[in-house]
Design a protein around this motif. Structure first.
Motif, PDB file in Angstrom:
ATOM      1  N   ARG A 140       0.815  -1.215   0.000  1.00 59.08           N
ATOM      2  CA  ARG A 140       0.000   0.000   0.000  1.00 59.08           C
ATOM      3  C   ARG A 140       0.849   1.267   0.000  1.00 59.08           C
ATOM      4  N   GLN A 141       2.169   1.077  -0.028  1.00 62.37           N
ATOM      5  CA  GLN A 141       3.102   2.199  -0.133  1.00 62.37           C
ATOM      6  C   GLN A 141       2.964   3.202   1.007  1.00 62.37           C
ATOM      7  N   VAL A 142       2.797   2.717   2.247  1.00 58.92           N
ATOM      8  CA  VAL A 142       2.723   3.640   3.379  1.00 58.92           C
ATOM      9  C   VAL A 142       4.073   4.331   3.542  1.00 58.92           C
ATOM     10  N   ASP A 143       4.032   5.532   4.086  1.00 55.80           N
ATOM     11  CA  ASP A 143       5.264   6.308   4.253  1.00 55.80           C
ATOM     12  C   ASP A 143       6.036   5.903   5.508  1.00 55.80           C
ATOM     13  N   ALA A 144       5.346   5.307   6.482  1.00 56.98           N
ATOM     14  CA  ALA A 144       5.997   4.902   7.725  1.00 56.98           C
ATOM     15  C   ALA A 144       5.125   3.879   8.441  1.00 56.98           C
ATOM     16  N   VAL A 145       5.756   3.144   9.363  1.00 54.97           N
ATOM     17  CA  VAL A 145       5.052   2.158  10.188  1.00 54.97           C
ATOM     18  C   VAL A 145       5.376   2.436  11.649  1.00 54.97           C
ATOM     19  N   ILE A 146       4.343   2.532  12.478  1.00 57.45           N
ATOM     20  CA  ILE A 146       4.535   2.719  13.916  1.00 57.45           C
ATOM     21  C   ILE A 146       4.174   1.419  14.619  1.00 57.45           C
ATOM     22  N   LEU A 147       5.119   0.844  15.322  1.00 56.47           N
ATOM     23  CA  LEU A 147       4.893  -0.383  16.077  1.00 56.47           C
ATOM     24  C   LEU A 147       4.450   0.009  17.480  1.00 56.47           C
ATOM     25  N   PHE A 148       3.190  -0.241  17.780  1.00 58.06           N
ATOM     26  CA  PHE A 148       2.620   0.174  19.056  1.00 58.06           C
ATOM     27  C   PHE A 148       2.032  -1.062  19.742  1.00 58.06           C
ATOM     28  N   GLY A 149       2.925  -1.935  20.192  1.00 59.55           N
ATOM     29  CA  GLY A 149       2.487  -3.177  20.816  1.00 59.55           C
ATOM     30  C   GLY A 149       3.610  -3.806  21.622  1.00 59.55           C
ATOM     31  N   THR A 150       3.476  -5.089  21.907  1.00 59.93           N
ATOM     32  CA  THR A 150       4.452  -5.752  22.777  1.00 59.93           C
ATOM     33  C   THR A 150       5.039  -7.033  22.211  1.00 59.93           C
ATOM     34  N   ALA A 151       4.438  -7.598  21.157  1.00 58.05           N
ATOM     35  CA  ALA A 151       4.806  -8.950  20.746  1.00 58.05           C
ATOM     36  C   ALA A 151       5.825  -9.035  19.612  1.00 58.05           C
ATOM     37  N   PHE A 152       6.231  -7.915  19.030  1.00 58.62           N
ATOM     38  CA  PHE A 152       7.175  -8.002  17.920  1.00 58.62           C
ATOM     39  C   PHE A 152       8.568  -8.382  18.427  1.00 58.62           C
ATOM     40  N   ARG A 153       9.295  -9.151  17.612  1.00 58.01           N
ATOM     41  CA  ARG A 153      10.618  -9.644  17.987  1.00 58.01           C
ATOM     42  C   ARG A 153      11.670  -9.195  16.978  1.00 58.01           C
ATOM     43  N   ASN A 154      12.910  -9.136  17.455  1.00 63.61           N
ATOM     44  CA  ASN A 154      14.012  -8.742  16.574  1.00 63.61           C
ATOM     45  C   ASN A 154      14.068  -9.601  15.329  1.00 63.61           C
ATOM     46  N   GLU A 155      14.089 -10.917  15.534  1.00 62.89           N
ATOM     47  CA  GLU A 155      14.282 -11.815  14.399  1.00 62.89           C
ATOM     48  C   GLU A 155      13.128 -11.748  13.406  1.00 62.89           C
ATOM     49  N   ILE A 196       6.148  11.805  15.202  1.00 60.38           N
ATOM     50  CA  ILE A 196       5.696  12.424  13.958  1.00 60.38           C
ATOM     51  C   ILE A 196       6.773  13.333  13.371  1.00 60.38           C
ATOM     52  N   ASP A 197       7.518  14.026  14.212  1.00 65.75           N
ATOM     53  CA  ASP A 197       8.621  14.853  13.725  1.00 65.75           C
ATOM     54  C   ASP A 197       9.659  14.004  12.995  1.00 65.75           C
ATOM     55  N   MET A 198       9.918  12.809  13.501  1.00 68.04           N
ATOM     56  CA  MET A 198      10.867  11.911  12.832  1.00 68.04           C
ATOM     57  C   MET A 198      10.304  11.423  11.501  1.00 68.04           C
ATOM     58  N   ILE A 199       9.026  11.088  11.491  1.00 73.50           N
ATOM     59  CA  ILE A 199       8.393  10.603  10.254  1.00 73.50           C
ATOM     60  C   ILE A 199       8.465  11.673   9.163  1.00 73.50           C
ATOM     61  N   LEU A 200       8.258  12.926   9.552  1.00 72.67           N
ATOM     62  CA  LEU A 200       8.232  14.028   8.586  1.00 72.67           C
ATOM     63  C   LEU A 200       9.616  14.615   8.307  1.00 72.67           C
ATOM     64  N   GLY A 201      10.641  14.054   8.940  1.00 75.17           N
ATOM     65  CA  GLY A 201      11.992  14.517   8.678  1.00 75.17           C
ATOM     66  C   GLY A 201      12.371  15.794   9.386  1.00 75.17           C
ATOM     67  N   ARG A 202      11.580  16.179  10.381  1.00 72.77           N
ATOM     68  CA  ARG A 202      11.885  17.408  11.129  1.00 72.77           C
ATOM     69  C   ARG A 202      12.850  17.146  12.276  1.00 72.77           C
ATOM     70  N   ARG A 203      13.128  15.868  12.499  1.00 76.14           N
ATOM     71  CA  ARG A 203      14.012  15.480  13.596  1.00 76.14           C
ATOM     72  C   ARG A 203      14.764  14.223  13.178  1.00 76.14           C
ATOM     73  N   GLU A 204      15.997  14.105  13.638  1.00 76.41           N
ATOM     74  CA  GLU A 204      16.810  12.933  13.311  1.00 76.41           C
ATOM     75  C   GLU A 204      16.162  11.661  13.848  1.00 76.41           C
ATOM     76  N   ARG A 205      16.213  10.607  13.060  1.00 77.43           N
ATOM     77  CA  ARG A 205      15.645   9.326  13.472  1.00 77.43           C
ATOM     78  C   ARG A 205      16.599   8.625  14.430  1.00 77.43           C
ATOM     79  N   GLN A 206      16.282   8.682  15.703  1.00 77.03           N
ATOM     80  CA  GLN A 206      17.096   8.034  16.720  1.00 77.03           C
ATOM     81  C   GLN A 206      16.249   7.776  17.960  1.00 77.03           C
ATOM     82  N   THR A 207      16.658   6.786  18.741  1.00 66.40           N
ATOM     83  CA  THR A 207      15.926   6.429  19.946  1.00 66.40           C
ATOM     84  C   THR A 207      15.923   7.596  20.934  1.00 66.40           C
ATOM     85  N   VAL A 208      14.740   7.875  21.480  1.00 70.94           N
ATOM     86  CA  VAL A 208      14.571   8.993  22.409  1.00 70.94           C
ATOM     87  C   VAL A 208      13.798   8.513  23.631  1.00 70.94           C
TER      88      VAL A 208
END
Length: 333
Positions: A116-131, A306-318
């Motif tokens: 669907r060509q989404v511009d970004a994905v927000i993971l808002f849960g608990t069950a996702f894993r690294n692998e 949202i600032d990170m998604i729109l490029g107004r802020r560097e993408r990094q853990t905060v």
């Protein structure tokens, strides 16, 4: 059904070119105010709205953001989703909510979002894993962001409440109130969502001479699981060996525990066992619970994401600071 007006129809009525119409509806495009006014007047008369799908083909942006949620039992999700969708829409972005479950997993959802060509994905849960999220099929996927959880996934920034500061403040309050036999109720743990609350809780008490901190495992972040976990603990532990304060990983667990402590075992809170939670959900301040908890900075976390998604802020853990909320479930003095 009446045929929808086109940009060419607007151009003809306004006496301008089709490209002038396109520029009038493109934020930041070069166009005179006189031309823009003509276009908008004609568009209003024709009830014209630009075709966003067609625009996305030209800009390579769909202005859609997928939100993946996998634990709807947690009441904390609703106010965060409300704020998140409100702020996304205010920025002209369209939120797409995806229910992750046993039939529709994270990889399936991310592949579907890619189609669907989404511009970004927000993971808002608990069950996702690294692998799981490093599956080769996801190469080239839309940028991912973890909201309200820690993340150990390389290249995936997490925007969360600072667990170390939060637990330090909570534990300092509990120790000040005289509690010395702490226990911790943890929800399901996964590699990429280790919240850090359990680790910080144990670290604090070990630093203050408490070597053993009993853990009450819960199957999910829900009131039912909180009730089951504390019920099992009380049935298996004699009164003289029990903890005197229970820290729950979230408020839903804490509310379930409070119900069982009082209604099934007749224990007094906080005199027999104190209880603290995390999130400050809408039921926490109800007289029936009066729960001491820690409020996450939802608005700041959402805006940062949202600032990170729109490029107004560097993408990094905060990690952002929240607020301790002291109520009767832990106050002795």
């Amino acid at each position: 059904m009446a045929k929808r007006p086109t940009s060419q129809n607007v151009a003809d009525m306004a006496g301008v070119s089709k490209w002038t119409v396109i520029r009038a509806f493109t934020p930041g495009a070069s166009i005179t105010e006189e031309s823009r006014a003509k276009v908008m007047a004609a568009a209003g008369q024709l009830n014209y709205r630009p075709n966003l799908l067609a625009r996305s083909l030209a800009t390579n942006l769909t202005h859609q953001v997928a939100i993946l949620v996998d634990d709807f039992e947690n009441p904390h999700k609703l106010p965060v989703l409300e704020r998140l969708t409100l702020e996304l829409q205010a920025e002209g972005l369209v939120p797409m909510l995806v229910n992750i479950n046993e039939r529709f997993g994270h990889v399936h959802a991310l592949l579907n979002a890619g189609q669907r060509q989404v511009d970004a994905v927000i993971l808002f849960g608990t069950a996702f894993r690294n692998e799981t999220l490093q599956d080769a099929r996801l190469e080239g996927a839309a940028p991912m962001f973890v909201l309200a959880r820690d993340s150990q996934i390389p290249g995936v920034p997490a925007i969360s409440c600072d667990a170390t500061i939060a637990i330090e403040e909570l534990c300092a309050h509990l120790r000040e109130q005289g509690y010395r036999r702490p226990g911790f109720m943890a929800g399901p743990q996964t590699l990429s969502t280790a919240l850090g609350r359990r680790r910080s809780f144990k670290t604090f008490w070990v630093r203050h001479g408490v070597e053993h901190v009993p853990e009450l495992p819960a199957k999910s972040y829900s009131m039912t699981s909180g009730a089951e976990a504390v019920r099992h603990y009380l049935q298996e532990t004699s009164a003289g060996d029990r903890i005197d304060v229970l820290m729950c990983e979230n408020d839903a667990l804490a509310l379930g525990a409070l119900d069982v402590l009082r209604s099934e075992f007749g224990l007094r809170v906080p005199q027999d066992i104190a209880v603290a939670g995390f999130d400050n959900i809408m039921f926490a301040d109800a007289p029936a619970y009066d729960l001491t908890t820690y409020e996450q900075p939802i608005e700041d976390m959402v805006k940062t994401t949202i600032d990170m998604i729109l490029g107004r802020r560097e993408r990094q853990t905060v990690q952002l600071r929240g607020r301790l909320v002291v109520r009767g479930s832990t106050k002795r003095t």
